[in-house]
Every structure is written in structure tokens, then in C-alpha cells.
Design an enzyme around this catalytic site. Structure first.
Site, PDB file in Angstrom:
ATOM      1  N   ASN A   1     -10.525  -2.922  -6.325  1.00  0.00           N
ATOM      2  CA  ASN A   1      -9.766  -2.087  -7.351  1.00  0.00           C
ATOM      3  C   ASN A   1     -10.350  -1.557  -8.766  1.00  0.00           C
ATOM      4  O   ASN A   1      -9.984  -0.799  -9.065  1.00  0.00           O
ATOM      5  CB  ASN A   1      -8.408  -2.654  -7.473  1.00  0.00           C
TER       6      ASN A   1
ATOM      7  N   ASP B   1       0.667  -1.177   0.033  1.00  0.00           N
ATOM      8  CA  ASP B   1       0.209  -0.044  -0.015  1.00  0.00           C
ATOM      9  C   ASP B   1       0.848   1.169  -0.197  1.00  0.00           C
ATOM     10  O   ASP B   1       1.960   1.421   0.559  1.00  0.00           O
ATOM     11  CB  ASP B   1      -0.985  -0.128   1.186  1.00  0.00           C
TER      12      ASP B   1
HETATM   13  C1  FPP Z   1      -1.585   0.329  -3.394  1.00  0.00           C
HETATM   14  O1  FPP Z   1      -1.173   1.900  -3.627  1.00  0.00           O
HETATM   15  C2  FPP Z   1      -1.183  -0.533  -4.346  1.00  0.00           C
HETATM   16  C3  FPP Z   1      -1.940  -1.180  -5.235  1.00  0.00           C
HETATM   17  C4  FPP Z   1      -3.396  -0.747  -5.460  1.00  0.00           C
HETATM   18  C5  FPP Z   1      -1.542  -2.070  -6.262  1.00  0.00           C
HETATM   19  C6  FPP Z   1      -0.291  -2.471  -6.011  1.00  0.00           C
HETATM   20  C7  FPP Z   1       0.263  -3.093  -7.341  1.00  0.00           C
HETATM   21  C8  FPP Z   1       1.660  -3.016  -7.683  1.00  0.00           C
HETATM   22  C9  FPP Z   1       2.768  -2.737  -6.902  1.00  0.00           C
HETATM   23  C10 FPP Z   1       1.998  -2.927  -9.058  1.00  0.00           C
HETATM   24  C11 FPP Z   1       1.408  -4.052  -9.954  1.00  0.00           C
HETATM   25  C12 FPP Z   1       1.972  -5.699  -9.151  1.00  0.00           C
HETATM   26  C13 FPP Z   1       2.510  -6.547  -9.623  1.00  0.00           C
HETATM   27  C14 FPP Z   1       2.814  -7.781  -8.860  1.00  0.00           C
HETATM   28  C15 FPP Z   1       3.544  -6.430 -10.957  1.00  0.00           C
HETATM   29  P1  FPP Z   1      -2.451   2.808  -3.515  1.00  0.00           P
HETATM   30  O2  FPP Z   1      -2.644   3.350  -5.016  1.00  0.00           O
HETATM   31  O3  FPP Z   1      -3.626   2.212  -2.987  1.00  0.00           O
HETATM   32  O4  FPP Z   1      -1.614   3.860  -2.732  1.00  0.00           O
HETATM   33  P2  FPP Z   1      -2.423   5.299  -1.734  1.00  0.00           P
HETATM   34  O5  FPP Z   1      -3.301   4.321  -0.754  1.00  0.00           O
HETATM   35  O6  FPP Z   1      -1.208   5.896  -1.529  1.00  0.00           O
HETATM   36  O7  FPP Z   1      -3.139   5.642  -3.031  1.00  0.00           O
END
Ligand code: FPP
Length: 230
Positions: free
Chosen positions: A66, A18
Site C-alpha cells: 500500500n 476491499d
Molecule cells: C481497500 O479499499 C481498503 C484499504 C486499502 C484499506 C482498508 C482501511 C480501512 C478500512 C481504514 C483504516 C483501518 C482501520 C483498522 C482503522 P481500496 O482502496 O483498495 O478500494 P478499491 O479497490 O475499490 O479502490
């Protein structure tokens, strides 16, 4: 197999990655840059997990919730996933990494499903670290699907349901880590976390390094696990 049982004693670690968006915001960059750097953190950590002797590393890449993000962000995440698998598949094959997907990934776009199925087939015989990627994953959805399958077999027991979960066959979950300072499970591995230890860190996902994983494993090694006993 990985090089012997590691001293930290953990076999299976899962991570709620996250904070990509906040990482980008702090730098006045587009959210997509945060996700891109998030993939770099994934790449480095998968290599480290292997070196640290983990049998399984489960990463929450895309939840059933998501889909509510903008079309643009969903397509960025899908594009990054695709590029990551395309770029690192040969490395998985060479390093005895087995890929496994949990979640209803067949609902993703056809080209991604095809790519994932090829990667699953090409790494199926590997018995080193298993990289488990949660895609279109929601724990309540997983439990409901598992319960329905167990019921169809007349086996609605803890063991019967467990055998139908997407994680069947993986080692029990030892440690669950969430980055970015949020303290909640967000529909991730609710069943599997029954006796898992949990570590919550303030670090935003793109800044999470193997040193952070090592520190969490050290914390884990110092905990007394009683599984409800005394
Ligand atoms: C959370 O950050 C992260 C995600 C929703 C996606 C995680 C995905 C990746 C790291 C990339 C793809 C994965 C792989 C395995 C290649 P957020 O966007 O919720 O952050 P925030 O809460 O700060 O807005």
C-alpha cells in the site's frame, strides 16, 4: 473471555477489507470518503465480533504494497487509523478487547508507533476478543522474518516457524473473508490460511455489516473441515 463458545464454531476470522475506493467512485465522492466510511464499518464490526463470541478478528488495514499509493492516500489512511485508535481505545479497555498488531508497524511514523504501543500496553491484560490489525503487513515478509528467527534458533520446522510468525499465540485461522468481489489473497495470511475456509462476497467494504459477518459464519458452520484427512 467472550460469552462461551459461539454456535458457529469459529474462533478466528480475518477480513480483507476491499472496495473503499469503488464505494466512493460509485457515489462520485473522493476516495478518502470511502476510507472514512470503511472505518465506520470497522468500528461496527469490531463491536459485533465481540457480541458474536469471536476470540480474534484480524483486519488487513495496510499492506507492505500500500506504500505505492499516492502520498495523499497513504496519509489519509494513516490519519484515519490514528483517529480510530484515539477514539475507540477507551471502548476497547472497557469491553475487554485486546489490541494486537501484525506486520512491521515500527516502520510507520513515530507518532503512530507511539500511539499504537500505548494502546497495546493498555489492552495487553484483556482476554476478551483480540482485535488484530495488520499494518505494513505482507505475508511473504512475515514468513521470511519468521524463518530467519527460527533458523537462528536452529528450529526450521513447521512448529518452529509458526512460533515466530506475527500471529503466534492467536487461535488458528478458521475463516477468511474478502469483500468487493475480488478472489485473491493479496499477500495476506498465506501460511495461516492453509486450512482456513474462505468466503468471497461482492459487497464493498463500507457496506459490509454484522449481518454479512453472521451470514459468512453461518456458511462456515455448514462446511465440513477435513484438514486433508477423510
Ligand atoms: C481497500 O479499499 C481498503 C484499504 C486499502 C484499506 C482498508 C482501511 C480501512 C478500512 C481504514 C483504516 C483501518 C482501520 C483498522 C482503522 P481500496 O482502496 O483498495 O478500494 P478499491 O479497490 O475499490 O479502490
Amino acid at each position: 473471555m467472550t460469552e462461551g463458545r459461539a454456535t458457529h464454531g469459529a474462533r478466528h476470522v480475518a477480513i480483507i477489507m476491499d472496495g473503499n475506493g469503488r464505494w466512493a467512485k460509485k457515489r462520485h465522492l473522493p476516495r478518502a470518503m470511502g476510507h472514512q466510511r470503511g472505518v465506520e464499518a470497522v468500528r461496527t464490526l469490531v463491536r459485533a465480533a465481540r457480541e458474536m463470541g469471536l476470540e480474534a478478528l484480524t483486519l488487513y488495514a495496510f499492506s507492505t504494497e500500500n506504500w505505492r499509493r499516492s502520498e495523499d492516500e497513504v496519509s489519509t489512511l494513516m490519519g484515519l487509523l490514528k483517529r480510530y485508535i484515539l477514539a475507540d481505545l477507551e471502548e476497547f479497555v472497557a469491553n475487554n478487547v485486546r489490541l494486537k498488531i501484525i506486520g512491521d508497524y515500527r516502520k510507520l511514523a513515530g507518532d503512530i508507533v507511539e500511539l499504537l504501543e500505548d494502546a497495546l500496553a493498555r489492552t495487553a491484560g484483556n482476554d476478551g476478543t483480540t482485535l488484530v490489525v495488520a499494518l505494513n503487513y505482507g505475508s511473504q515478509d512475515e514468513i521470511a522474518r519468521a524463518a530467519a528467527s527460527a533458523a537462528a534458533k536452529g528450529a526450521v520446522t513447521v512448529e518452529g516457524i509458526e512460533a515466530e510468525l506475527d500471529t503466534a499465540g492467536l487461535p488458528p485461522l478458521d475463516l477468511l473473508i474478502r469483500t468487493s468481489g475480488e478472489v485473491r489473497l493479496s499477500n495476506f495470511l498465506l501460511w495461516q490460511a492453509a486450512y482456513a475456509e474462505m468466503v468471497f462476497v461482492d459487497t464493498l467494504w463500507p457496506d459490509f455489516t454484522p449481518a454479512h459477518l453472521a451470514a459468512a459464519l453461518q456458511d462456515f458452520a455448514g462446511r465440513e473441515r477435513r484438514y486433508g484427512g477423510r
